[in-house]
Design an enzyme around this catalytic site. Sequence first.
Site, PDB file in Angstrom:
ATOM      1  N   LYS A 216       0.829  -1.217   0.000  1.00  0.00           N
ATOM      2  CA  LYS A 216       0.000   0.000   0.000  1.00  0.00           C
ATOM      3  C   LYS A 216       0.862   1.264   0.000  1.00  0.00           C
ATOM      4  CE  LYS A 216      -2.170  -0.842   3.893  1.00  0.00           C
ATOM      5  NZ  LYS A 216      -1.519  -2.089   4.323  1.00  0.00           N
TER       6      LYS A 216
ATOM      7  N   ARG B 176      -9.294   1.548   8.683  1.00  0.00           N
ATOM      8  CA  ARG B 176      -8.908   0.179   9.000  1.00  0.00           C
ATOM      9  C   ARG B 176     -10.001  -0.547   9.774  1.00  0.00           C
ATOM     10  NH1 ARG B 176      -2.919   0.935   8.789  1.00  0.00           N
ATOM     11  NH2 ARG B 176      -1.879  -1.050   9.111  1.00  0.00           N
TER      12      ARG B 176
ATOM     13  N   ARG C 161      11.317  -6.524   5.039  1.00  0.00           N
ATOM     14  CA  ARG C 161      11.255  -5.121   5.451  1.00  0.00           C
ATOM     15  C   ARG C 161      11.880  -4.946   6.834  1.00  0.00           C
ATOM     16  NH1 ARG C 161       5.349  -2.547   5.045  1.00  0.00           N
ATOM     17  NH2 ARG C 161       5.002  -3.584   7.012  1.00  0.00           N
TER      18      ARG C 161
ATOM     19  N   ARG D  22      11.896  -1.608  11.031  1.00  0.00           N
ATOM     20  CA  ARG D  22      10.651  -1.138  11.635  1.00  0.00           C
ATOM     21  C   ARG D  22      10.403  -1.908  12.915  1.00  0.00           C
ATOM     22  NH1 ARG D  22       5.491   0.309   7.958  1.00  0.00           N
ATOM     23  NH2 ARG D  22       4.457  -0.601   9.774  1.00  0.00           N
TER      24      ARG D  22
ATOM     25  N   ARG E 191      -0.550  -8.403  13.409  1.00  0.00           N
ATOM     26  CA  ARG E 191      -1.108  -7.416  12.493  1.00  0.00           C
ATOM     27  C   ARG E 191      -1.962  -8.096  11.426  1.00  0.00           C
ATOM     28  NH1 ARG E 191       3.571  -4.499  10.187  1.00  0.00           N
ATOM     29  NH2 ARG E 191       2.196  -2.803   9.604  1.00  0.00           N
TER      30      ARG E 191
HETATM   31  P1  AMP Z   1       1.017   0.908   8.708  1.00  0.00           P
HETATM   32  O1  AMP Z   1       2.317   1.591   8.460  1.00  0.00           O
HETATM   33  O2  AMP Z   1      -0.128   1.479   7.906  1.00  0.00           O
HETATM   34  O3  AMP Z   1       1.095  -0.585   8.581  1.00  0.00           O
HETATM   35  O4  AMP Z   1       0.647   1.208  10.251  1.00  0.00           O
HETATM   36  C1  AMP Z   1       1.514   0.849  11.322  1.00  0.00           C
HETATM   37  C2  AMP Z   1       0.710   0.749  12.607  1.00  0.00           C
HETATM   38  O5  AMP Z   1       0.106   2.013  12.909  1.00  0.00           O
HETATM   39  C3  AMP Z   1      -0.443  -0.249  12.592  1.00  0.00           C
HETATM   40  O6  AMP Z   1      -0.020  -1.563  12.861  1.00  0.00           O
HETATM   41  C4  AMP Z   1      -1.330   0.315  13.707  1.00  0.00           C
HETATM   42  O7  AMP Z   1      -0.798   0.019  14.989  1.00  0.00           O
HETATM   43  C5  AMP Z   1      -1.189   1.808  13.490  1.00  0.00           C
HETATM   44  N1  AMP Z   1      -2.202   2.322  12.526  1.00  0.00           N
HETATM   45  C6  AMP Z   1      -1.985   2.829  11.284  1.00  0.00           C
HETATM   46  N2  AMP Z   1      -3.124   3.198  10.694  1.00  0.00           N
HETATM   47  C7  AMP Z   1      -4.114   2.941  11.592  1.00  0.00           C
HETATM   48  C8  AMP Z   1      -5.525   3.080  11.566  1.00  0.00           C
HETATM   49  N3  AMP Z   1      -6.161   3.566  10.488  1.00  0.00           N
HETATM   50  N4  AMP Z   1      -6.209   2.701  12.676  1.00  0.00           N
HETATM   51  C9  AMP Z   1      -5.592   2.221  13.764  1.00  0.00           C
HETATM   52  N5  AMP Z   1      -4.277   2.030  13.845  1.00  0.00           N
HETATM   53  C10 AMP Z   1      -3.523   2.387  12.775  1.00  0.00           C
END
Ligand code: AMP
Length: 192
Positions: A9, A84, A123, A129, A140
Amino acid sequence: MLGPPGAGKGTQAARLSERIGAPVLGTGELLASHIAAGTPLGEQAQACVERGELVPDDVVIAMVRERLVDRDCTGGFILDGFPRTVPQAESLDALLADQRDRLDVVIELDVDESEVLARIRGRARNRNRRDDTAETARNRLRVFAAETAPLRDYYRRQGLLATVDGSAPPDVVSARIDVVLDERSGRNLTRP
Ligand code: AMP
């Protein structure tokens, strides 16, 4: 952009941003910068992010609401990692309706779970990360299946869902996304 962690994404949102000149509103990235800057919001979110759990809806929605009114978002934006959950999607619909705006299309990147886990492992090695450890990655994916996957039906019902096979190399996936956007939004990305 809808899809499990590791579906691409962020990569595809960044590439699309260059092609159409719209900013990416990535909630994972926004949260990471709040955490790095030690803001109150970041402090609230940190433990959830590190465990691979979702940050509470109200925290994320407030953050998106604030970002959406920035000037660079007035001509359109690409959402990455938001919504989400169904309540987040409902809040987004309400927020956009208030601004007499709406989503053009929801692009779902479809990638097998085994491929996604392999990508997250890669990654973790390359980008360090903190939420890419094996245990957090599995968490996740569980969270995605339980909380985020229902958004497919939510957007399918609205006629907005377009599923793209995300397992191909990034250039191929980008080209597929361009075709979808040409069809759905009247843009013209596939022809020079
Ligand atoms: P991502 O980089 O989009 O995978 O996001 C990393 C982490 O941020 C996720 O595993 C969640 O802990 C948090 N996160 C990101 N976007 C959201 C969202 N829309 N709602 C809740 N938690 C989020």
